[in-house]
Design a protein around this motif. Sequence first.
Motif, PDB file in Angstrom:
ATOM      1  N   GLU A 172      -3.578  -3.442   0.074  1.00 11.98           N
ATOM      2  CA  GLU A 172      -2.354  -3.578   0.875  1.00 11.98           C
ATOM      3  C   GLU A 172      -2.412  -2.660   2.096  1.00 11.98           C
ATOM      4  OE1 GLU A 172       0.790  -2.747  -1.842  1.00 11.98           O
ATOM      5  OE2 GLU A 172       0.727  -4.722  -2.788  1.00 11.98           O
ATOM      6  N   GLU A 173      -2.917  -1.442   1.891  1.00  8.79           N
ATOM      7  CA  GLU A 173      -3.056  -0.500   2.996  1.00  8.79           C
ATOM      8  C   GLU A 173      -4.066  -1.015   4.026  1.00  8.79           C
ATOM      9  OE1 GLU A 173      -2.614   3.371   5.007  1.00  8.79           O
ATOM     10  OE2 GLU A 173      -1.390   2.088   3.718  1.00  8.79           O
ATOM     11  N   LEU A 174      -5.185  -1.567   3.551  1.00  9.24           N
ATOM     12  CA  LEU A 174      -6.196  -2.095   4.465  1.00  9.24           C
ATOM     13  C   LEU A 174      -5.665  -3.278   5.266  1.00  9.24           C
ATOM     14  CD1 LEU A 174      -9.509  -1.937   2.389  1.00  9.24           C
ATOM     15  CD2 LEU A 174      -8.547  -0.245   3.952  1.00  9.24           C
ATOM     16  N   ALA A 175      -4.822  -4.087   4.640  1.00 11.77           N
ATOM     17  CA  ALA A 175      -4.224  -5.220   5.353  1.00 11.77           C
ATOM     18  C   ALA A 175      -3.339  -4.734   6.487  1.00 11.77           C
ATOM     19  CB  ALA A 175      -3.425  -6.084   4.383  1.00 11.77           C
ATOM     20  N   ILE A 176      -2.597  -3.662   6.244  1.00 10.92           N
ATOM     21  CA  ILE A 176      -1.741  -3.081   7.286  1.00 10.92           C
ATOM     22  C   ILE A 176      -2.594  -2.524   8.417  1.00 10.92           C
ATOM     23  CG2 ILE A 176      -0.129  -1.202   7.801  1.00 10.92           C
ATOM     24  CD1 ILE A 176       0.948  -1.549   4.924  1.00 10.92           C
ATOM     25  N   VAL A 177      -3.642  -1.796   8.062  1.00 12.59           N
ATOM     26  CA  VAL A 177      -4.539  -1.207   9.060  1.00 12.59           C
ATOM     27  C   VAL A 177      -5.202  -2.301   9.899  1.00 12.59           C
ATOM     28  CG1 VAL A 177      -6.703   0.080   9.356  1.00 12.59           C
ATOM     29  CG2 VAL A 177      -4.961   0.898   7.754  1.00 12.59           C
ATOM     30  N   ARG A 178      -5.644  -3.345   9.236  1.00 12.97           N
ATOM     31  CA  ARG A 178      -6.291  -4.466   9.933  1.00 12.97           C
ATOM     32  C   ARG A 178      -5.335  -5.099  10.941  1.00 12.97           C
ATOM     33  NH1 ARG A 178     -10.816  -7.577   8.408  1.00 12.97           N
ATOM     34  NH2 ARG A 178     -10.844  -9.686   9.286  1.00 12.97           N
ATOM     35  N   GLU A 179      -4.072  -5.199  10.575  1.00  8.75           N
ATOM     36  CA  GLU A 179      -3.075  -5.832  11.428  1.00  8.75           C
ATOM     37  C   GLU A 179      -2.690  -4.935  12.607  1.00  8.75           C
ATOM     38  OE1 GLU A 179      -0.327  -8.493  12.974  1.00  8.75           O
ATOM     39  OE2 GLU A 179      -1.816  -8.824  11.397  1.00  8.75           O
ATOM     40  N   GLN A 180      -2.471  -3.646  12.341  1.00  5.07           N
ATOM     41  CA  GLN A 180      -1.961  -2.767  13.407  1.00  5.07           C
ATOM     42  C   GLN A 180      -3.051  -2.163  14.287  1.00  5.07           C
ATOM     43  OE1 GLN A 180       0.230   0.120  11.132  1.00  5.07           O
ATOM     44  NE2 GLN A 180      -1.546   1.388  10.671  1.00  5.07           N
ATOM     45  N   GLY A 181      -4.289  -2.101  13.767  1.00  7.49           N
ATOM     46  CA  GLY A 181      -5.389  -1.601  14.577  1.00  7.49           C
ATOM     47  C   GLY A 181      -5.531  -0.096  14.631  1.00  7.49           C
ATOM     48  N   TRP A 182      -4.912   0.627  13.729  1.00  8.55           N
ATOM     49  CA  TRP A 182      -5.063   2.072  13.637  1.00  8.55           C
ATOM     50  C   TRP A 182      -4.729   2.497  12.215  1.00  8.55           C
ATOM     51  CZ3 TRP A 182      -0.330   4.495  12.573  1.00  8.55           C
ATOM     52  CH2 TRP A 182       0.816   3.767  12.876  1.00  8.55           C
ATOM     53  N   ALA A 183      -5.035   3.761  11.887  1.00  7.98           N
ATOM     54  CA  ALA A 183      -4.833   4.221  10.513  1.00  7.98           C
ATOM     55  C   ALA A 183      -4.452   5.695  10.486  1.00  7.98           C
ATOM     56  CB  ALA A 183      -6.104   4.006   9.684  1.00  7.98           C
ATOM     57  N   THR A 184      -3.851   6.095   9.381  1.00  8.76           N
ATOM     58  CA  THR A 184      -3.486   7.493   9.187  1.00  8.76           C
ATOM     59  C   THR A 184      -3.887   7.954   7.791  1.00  8.76           C
ATOM     60  OG1 THR A 184      -1.287   6.959   8.324  1.00  8.76           O
ATOM     61  CG2 THR A 184      -1.479   7.301  10.708  1.00  8.76           C
ATOM     62  N   ASP A 185      -3.984   9.248   7.654  1.00  8.05           N
ATOM     63  CA  ASP A 185      -4.039   9.910   6.346  1.00  8.05           C
ATOM     64  C   ASP A 185      -3.056  11.069   6.455  1.00  8.05           C
ATOM     65  OD1 ASP A 185      -4.472  11.312   4.050  1.00  8.05           O
ATOM     66  OD2 ASP A 185      -6.471  12.039   4.605  1.00  8.05           O
ATOM     67  N   LEU A 186      -1.881  10.857   5.919  1.00  6.92           N
ATOM     68  CA  LEU A 186      -0.823  11.870   6.012  1.00  6.92           C
ATOM     69  C   LEU A 186      -0.689  12.572   4.667  1.00  6.92           C
ATOM     70  CD1 LEU A 186       1.793   9.808   8.066  1.00  6.92           C
ATOM     71  CD2 LEU A 186      -0.047  11.296   8.898  1.00  6.92           C
ATOM     72  N   GLY A 187      -1.562  13.548   4.465  1.00  8.89           N
ATOM     73  CA  GLY A 187      -1.540  14.320   3.223  1.00  8.89           C
ATOM     74  C   GLY A 187      -2.112  13.596   2.030  1.00  8.89           C
ATOM     75  N   GLY A 188      -2.921  12.565   2.253  1.00  9.80           N
ATOM     76  CA  GLY A 188      -3.494  11.819   1.132  1.00  9.80           C
ATOM     77  C   GLY A 188      -4.682  12.500   0.489  1.00  9.80           C
ATOM     78  N   HIS A 189      -5.416  13.285   1.278  1.00  8.60           N
ATOM     79  CA  HIS A 189      -6.567  14.006   0.734  1.00  8.60           C
ATOM     80  C   HIS A 189      -6.224  15.469   0.466  1.00  8.60           C
ATOM     81  CE1 HIS A 189     -10.954  15.497   1.117  1.00  8.60           C
ATOM     82  NE2 HIS A 189     -10.728  15.096  -0.119  1.00  8.60           N
ATOM     83  N   GLU A 190      -5.593  16.085   1.451  1.00  9.95           N
ATOM     84  CA  GLU A 190      -5.071  17.439   1.297  1.00  9.95           C
ATOM     85  C   GLU A 190      -3.641  17.426   1.806  1.00  9.95           C
ATOM     86  OE1 GLU A 190      -7.750  20.810   2.406  1.00  9.95           O
ATOM     87  OE2 GLU A 190      -8.896  19.190   3.317  1.00  9.95           O
ATOM     88  N   GLU A 191      -2.732  17.975   1.039  1.00 12.37           N
ATOM     89  CA  GLU A 191      -1.316  17.920   1.413  1.00 12.37           C
ATOM     90  C   GLU A 191      -1.054  18.552   2.770  1.00 12.37           C
ATOM     91  OE1 GLU A 191       1.207  19.462  -1.568  1.00 12.37           O
ATOM     92  OE2 GLU A 191       0.739  17.914  -3.049  1.00 12.37           O
ATOM     93  N   SER A 192      -1.857  19.518   3.147  1.00 10.73           N
ATOM     94  CA  SER A 192      -1.607  20.251   4.389  1.00 10.73           C
ATOM     95  C   SER A 192      -2.301  19.658   5.604  1.00 10.73           C
ATOM     96  CB  SER A 192      -2.045  21.710   4.227  1.00 10.73           C
ATOM     97  OG  SER A 192      -3.439  21.772   3.970  1.00 10.73           O
ATOM     98  N   ILE A 193      -3.099  18.592   5.412  1.00 11.44           N
ATOM     99  CA  ILE A 193      -3.881  18.025   6.513  1.00 11.44           C
ATOM    100  C   ILE A 193      -3.417  16.602   6.824  1.00 11.44           C
ATOM    101  CG2 ILE A 193      -6.167  17.349   7.321  1.00 11.44           C
ATOM    102  CD1 ILE A 193      -5.916  20.311   7.079  1.00 11.44           C
ATOM    103  N   ASN A 194      -3.196  16.335   8.098  1.00  6.23           N
ATOM    104  CA  ASN A 194      -2.838  14.985   8.546  1.00  6.23           C
ATOM    105  C   ASN A 194      -3.878  14.486   9.536  1.00  6.23           C
ATOM    106  OD1 ASN A 194      -0.208  14.826   7.174  1.00  6.23           O
ATOM    107  ND2 ASN A 194       0.375  16.450   8.596  1.00  6.23           N
ATOM    108  N   CYS A 195      -3.996  13.167   9.623  1.00  2.00           N
ATOM    109  CA  CYS A 195      -5.050  12.573  10.421  1.00  2.00           C
ATOM    110  C   CYS A 195      -4.600  11.228  10.973  1.00  2.00           C
ATOM    111  CB  CYS A 195      -6.293  12.407   9.544  1.00  2.00           C
ATOM    112  SG  CYS A 195      -7.681  11.627  10.356  1.00  2.00           S
ATOM    113  N   VAL A 196      -5.008  10.918  12.198  1.00  2.00           N
ATOM    114  CA  VAL A 196      -4.745   9.611  12.805  1.00  2.00           C
ATOM    115  C   VAL A 196      -6.037   9.127  13.440  1.00  2.00           C
ATOM    116  CG1 VAL A 196      -3.925  10.661  14.957  1.00  2.00           C
ATOM    117  CG2 VAL A 196      -3.285   8.311  14.400  1.00  2.00           C
ATOM    118  N   GLY A 197      -6.360   7.833  13.242  1.00  2.00           N
ATOM    119  CA  GLY A 197      -7.640   7.328  13.723  1.00  2.00           C
ATOM    120  C   GLY A 197      -7.554   5.955  14.349  1.00  2.00           C
TER     121      GLY A 197
END
Length: 260
Positions: A172-197
Amino acid sequence: MSQTVDRALSILPLLAEGPADLGQVADRLGVHKSTALRLLRTLHEHGLVYRQSDQRYRLGARLFALAQEAVENLDIREIAHPHLVRLNEQCGHTVHLAVYEDGEVLYIDKVESRYPVRMYSRIGKPVAITVAAVAKLLLADLPEPERRALAEKLDYPMYTARSIPNSRAFLEELAIVREQGWATDLGGHEESINCVGAPIRGTDGRVVAAMSVSAPNVVVTADELLTLLPLVRRTAEAISHEYSGTAPLKDLKDLKEASS
């Protein structure tokens, strides 16, 4: 001389549409048949066009060989690095470049943050494939059967409460990313680290690499980091253009203005 070269090169897009005879080539170029014939003979001598038995011309095998050789010799890291450095100079945060190889997403370049708090990621190290923004971008571009098969065989470690828990949620997440053309990791790997790609695409539009900007909460909040998304996407587009040779590059000033 420049006009001659321009005319000769104009023949190639015409033949890319399909075989054409001498008259069609002359008409498209707006020249006499004798001029068109000289151009075609020169291109034929270099293997760039081929004359068929029906006297029509098509693109030659040498052209495809040159294109394949050029693609094989492209180094996405070398092309992307100056852009990553400029982006880092602009925002100050850690910038990553990653590719998908043999079922893993690997960092192939990194520009360190100028802030004292640093990320422990390393070039050549696999990323957390179920949560990283770059991984989502690369996997979202896979053909649907391959995407689904990969999602179903992955493990889903709960790094934090925000980690993706299972294959259904991941797809479901990949479908959203495919549609919008960008992605985030907002505390998914480390609670204190955010990422946008954002994705980097080749000539065929497929994603060949992904880049991201990451920062800890102590430096910027997730909302503040998300304001950099336009700049991140413009940078990825600039890399894509240079990699595929599809358009002139935009300088940092253009990128900055486009993000404002």
